[in-house]
Enzyme design. Structure first.
Site, mmCIF file in Angstrom:
data_model
loop_
_atom_site.group_PDB
_atom_site.id
_atom_site.type_symbol
_atom_site.label_atom_id
_atom_site.label_comp_id
_atom_site.label_asym_id
_atom_site.label_seq_id
_atom_site.Cartn_x
_atom_site.Cartn_y
_atom_site.Cartn_z
ATOM 1 C CG LEU A 1 40.569 39.882 16.562
ATOM 2 C CD1 LEU A 1 40.974 38.408 18.177
ATOM 3 C CD2 LEU A 1 40.919 39.467 15.661
ATOM 4 C CG HIS B 1 43.469 39.887 39.637
ATOM 5 N ND1 HIS B 1 44.066 40.027 38.072
ATOM 6 C CD2 HIS B 1 42.539 40.569 39.273
ATOM 7 C CE1 HIS B 1 43.399 40.926 37.580
ATOM 8 N NE2 HIS B 1 42.126 40.777 38.471
ATOM 9 C CG LEU C 1 42.428 42.993 13.230
ATOM 10 C CD1 LEU C 1 43.172 44.325 11.523
ATOM 11 C CD2 LEU C 1 43.717 41.787 12.752
ATOM 12 C CG ASP D 1 50.315 37.646 36.809
ATOM 13 O OD1 ASP D 1 49.531 36.906 36.869
ATOM 14 O OD2 ASP D 1 50.319 38.583 37.202
ATOM 15 C CE1 TYR E 1 43.597 32.978 38.991
ATOM 16 C CE2 TYR E 1 45.687 34.344 38.472
ATOM 17 C CZ TYR E 1 44.342 34.617 37.996
ATOM 18 O OH TYR E 1 43.340 35.133 37.167
#
Length: 378
Positions: free
Chosen positions: A74, A139, A72, A169, A143
């Protein structure tokens, strides 16, 4: 066997790569119907990452089993309108774009909740939906650096060491996202009002330091290699064996410490558990010398039946065959690929990971789209 707890919950997953897909894998293992909504031009970037199994990334297959995929766009008005229409029958939306991207696309939380007041939107980002780092790229390594986790990893006096897994993550993003979604779903059922769950992977990783940070007000400066649980004491450490393999020792309590030393033939004193750094270094050296005299498996045989809190450091390829993981059915075959279940999932796969857009027509039909509308979108 009881029905999975999230059976009947519909999830639209806009995320890519690792944090979001791991989160929605957990939801799928809990019984949710997870549909990946992918850009028709490229899809989830993880699809192309080698190595491949039957033309699809092995990592992608492992993270996206038991999900469906629709293509889809967007950025196109028709795709945006279709997504908003699907949101009317959806319980959860998961996304991992930079903050503000969904709003620019016209499918942010305000637009979605206007269509469905009960909807729960979970946004996973590096630094959160507001604050001075809102639009900053990053990344996992960045963090955990900003969250203090990286500084806790490594030898005393040495540089920080890169962890072997993506802590921010998975632990900082995916797991906190799952907790937030489950709580928000309970709230929506009780009040009829959904919510926007904002997950900062930096904050999620930093939360792992909650116990150590509790000492800051005492003037402490927790750091790598010096704390009780990151290398500061001999009874909680990793040791090399004769065959260049490793053992993890976690004999924190006096009874385990004494039992371990008896098993390796060393005379020990319980006071060594709280000895100063110079004594810890001496004890560590003595233990290393002893353990280097036998292979890993010889030591494991010597420890059999004894409570010594010492286990092998298994390499990844050793995991599926280990007796514990076999007995717990942690690994199973999923369409020709060995994968692991999530800790709350069953050792089974209901469907293989989807091809890009494989279920577009099927999912749109379930959301009430007519054949002509589906043809126009695809």
């Amino acid at each position: 066997m009881p029905a999975p707890p999230l059976e009947g919950v519909r999830v639209l997953d806009l995320s890519r790569l690792l944090p979001g897909p791991f989160l929605t894998l957990i939801l799928a293992d809990l019984g949710a119907d997870v549909v990946k909504v992918e850009d028709p031009r490229l899809g989830d970037y993880l699809r192309g990452m080698p190595p491949h199994v039957d033309g699809m990334s092995a990592r992608f297959r492992a993270l996206n089993r038991d999900k469906r995929s629709i293509a889809l766009d967007l950025k196109a008005p028709a795709g945006r309108d279709a997504f908003l229409r699907m949101a009317e029958r959806t319980d959860v939306v998961v996304e991992s774009f930079r903050p503000g991207v969904l709003d620019k696309l016209g499918v942010g939380y305000a637009a979605l909740s206007a269509r469905n007041a009960r909807i729960v939107v979970c946004s996973i980002s590096g630094y959160g939906k507001d604050g001075p780092y809102r639009d900053r790229a990053g990344h996992d390594l960045n963090y955990i650096g900003l969250g203090g986790v990286l500084a806790m990893t490594g030898a005393a006096g040495g540089p920080p060491q890169m962890p072997g897994v993506q802590i921010a993550d998975i632990a900082g993003g995916a797991l906190w996202g799952a907790v937030g979604i489950l709580g928000a779903l309970l709230g929506a059922r009780a009040t009829g009002q959904g919510s926007h769950v904002d997950v900062s992977m930096t904050e999620g990783a930093m939360a792992l330091l909650a116990a150590e940070l509790g000492n800051l007000s005492l003037g402490a400066r927790p750091t790598r290699g010096r704390e009780t649980l990151n290398g500061g004491i001999a009874c909680y450490a990793v040791y090399r064996t004769k065959d260049d393999r490793y053992l993890s020792l976690g004999a924190l309590e006096p009874k385990f410490w004494i039992a371990f030393n008896e098993a390796i033939g060393r005379r020990a004193d319980a006071l060594e558990l709280v000895a100063p750094p110079d004594v810890q270094e001496r004890v560590r050296g003595e233990i290393q010398t002893i353990l280097a005299g036998r292979t890993r498996d010889e030591w494991l045989a010597a420890f059999a039946g004894k409570d010594v809190c010492c286990e092998p450091v298994l390499e990844a390829d050793e995991l599926p065959g280990h007796p514990l993981h076999v007995a717990r059915r942690n690994f199973f075959d999923a369409f020709g690929q060995t994968v692991m279940r999530t800790p709350i999932g069953r050792p089974e796969a209901r469907r293989r990971a989807p091809a890009l857009g494989e279920h577009t027509a099927e999912v749109l039909r379930e959301h009430g789209f007519t054949a002509d509308e589906i043809a126009a979108l695809t």
